[in-house]
Scaffold this motif. Structure first.
Motif, mmCIF file in Angstrom:
data_model
loop_
_atom_site.group_PDB
_atom_site.id
_atom_site.type_symbol
_atom_site.label_atom_id
_atom_site.label_comp_id
_atom_site.label_asym_id
_atom_site.label_seq_id
_atom_site.Cartn_x
_atom_site.Cartn_y
_atom_site.Cartn_z
ATOM 1 N N ASP A 8 0.814 -1.219 0.000
ATOM 2 C CA ASP A 8 0.000 0.000 0.000
ATOM 3 C C ASP A 8 0.853 1.276 0.000
ATOM 4 O O ASP A 8 0.720 2.126 0.883
ATOM 5 C CB ASP A 8 -0.999 -0.046 1.165
ATOM 6 N N HIS A 10 0.673 3.481 -2.446
ATOM 7 C CA HIS A 10 -0.329 4.487 -2.836
ATOM 8 C C HIS A 10 0.268 5.799 -3.365
ATOM 9 O O HIS A 10 -0.162 6.893 -2.974
ATOM 10 C CB HIS A 10 -1.291 4.763 -1.671
ATOM 11 N N ASP A 36 -1.363 -2.251 -4.334
ATOM 12 C CA ASP A 36 -1.761 -0.847 -4.175
ATOM 13 C C ASP A 36 -0.523 0.062 -4.213
ATOM 14 O O ASP A 36 -0.289 0.886 -3.310
ATOM 15 C CB ASP A 36 -2.607 -0.612 -2.916
ATOM 16 N N HIS A 63 -6.538 -1.125 -5.982
ATOM 17 C CA HIS A 63 -6.370 0.165 -6.659
ATOM 18 C C HIS A 63 -5.571 -0.010 -7.961
ATOM 19 O O HIS A 63 -5.884 0.633 -8.965
ATOM 20 C CB HIS A 63 -5.679 1.180 -5.732
ATOM 21 N N HIS A 116 -2.795 -9.342 -1.673
ATOM 22 C CA HIS A 116 -3.207 -7.999 -1.232
ATOM 23 C C HIS A 116 -4.327 -8.111 -0.191
ATOM 24 O O HIS A 116 -4.171 -7.701 0.956
ATOM 25 C CB HIS A 116 -3.650 -7.158 -2.425
ATOM 26 N N HIS A 150 -3.810 -4.133 2.218
ATOM 27 C CA HIS A 150 -5.200 -3.709 2.012
ATOM 28 C C HIS A 150 -5.829 -2.984 3.200
ATOM 29 O O HIS A 150 -6.511 -1.983 3.023
ATOM 30 C CB HIS A 150 -6.064 -4.903 1.608
ATOM 31 N N HIS A 152 -4.279 -1.472 5.700
ATOM 32 C CA HIS A 152 -3.452 -0.342 6.128
ATOM 33 C C HIS A 152 -3.255 -0.331 7.653
ATOM 34 O O HIS A 152 -3.018 0.719 8.241
ATOM 35 C CB HIS A 152 -4.030 1.009 5.689
HETATM 36 ZN ZN ZN Z 1 -4.616 0.247 -0.081
#
Ligand code: ZN
Length: 244
Positions: A8, A10, A36, A63, A116, A150, A152
């Motif tokens: 993640d 991001h 992600d 994502h 994920h 996923h 976080h």
């Molecule tokens: Zn995420």
């Protein structure tokens, strides 16, 4: 073997660079990325390039999937969708091809797999510590240790079948994995939501076996400024300071 696992990112380049500096010090034998890589942050292209060039084995996040297939955006909230539409416009075909190439799950060792969310679908996981969702994951996936992103959160769950117990370890610094089965949430590099704004990664030593969580300070103000400057929703910048 000492294995670094992170997830993640991001599109948060500042958080990813701070993790790269930490990895230089930790010197793991391998690095895995649990998806992600993009969405929310202002530097998706740079983050994909770093992961691709580093040769980290990676899995597809929800994502990432939504950037290459907009129908995956349908269940997401309007803010996430807005950020993903921006991301899709600001990502090269080469970066999208890299995301398209990512598998849904990867073996980490004889006893451990990584994905994920749940291995068959990256978004198939509740955004909570709902014990039924966690139990369902243990029942669906037979691995002794399952590493996931996923959520976080830097949390882990232990399942002891004999006693039918499900245990949650919240923000541990280290976790011994020798007895029982585990789901290890590896936390988030670029958008932590466990009330600690610092980037997160874990080191998995498969010989013990054990996991150690690392939290890493990064230039949060710069990452937040870039989000605002890009015209992305302001709350995506603010939440970086809160770790929420
Ligand atoms: Zn995420």
């Amino acid at each position: 073997m000492r294995i670094a696992i992170l997830s993640d990112i991001h599109g948060n380049l500042e958080a990813l660079q701070a993790c790269l500096n930490e990895l230089d010090k930790l010197r793991p034998d391998k690095v895995y990325c649990l998806g992600d890589i993009v969405g929310y942050g202002a530097n998706p292209e740079e983050c994909v390039n770093i992961v691709a060039q580093a040769g980290w084995q990676s899995v597809l996040g929800n994502h990432d999937a939504a950037v290459i297939d907009p129908s995956e955006m349908t269940p997401m909230n309007p803010m996430a969708r807005q950020a993903l539409e921006w991301t899709a416009q600001n990502l090269s075909d080469k970066a999208k091809d890299f995301l398209k190439s990512l598998p849904l799950k990867i073996p980490i060792s004889d006893d451990a797999i990584a994905s994920h969310g749940l291995p068959h679908k990256p978004s198939d996981w509740l955004y909570s510590d709902d014990p039924y969702a966690v139990l369902n994951a243990f029942l669906q996936v037979p691995a002794k240790v399952m590493f996931v992103g996923h959520l976080h959160y830097a949390h882990s769950y232990k399942y002891e079948k004999e006693e039918g117990k499900l245990m949650l370890y919240q923000l541990p610094e280290s976790l011994d994995l020798s007895e029982g089965r585990y789901i290890v949430n590896v936390g988030s590099v670029g958008q932590p939501r466990d009330d600690d704004h610092r980037a997160c990664l874990v080191i998995f030593d498969d010989a013990i076996p054990a996991v150690i969580y690392h939290r890493i300070q990064y230039d949060t103000a710069l990452a937040a400024k870039k989000i605002v400057d890009a015209g992305l929703p302001d709350i995506l910048a603010q939440r970086l300071f809160l770790g929420r």
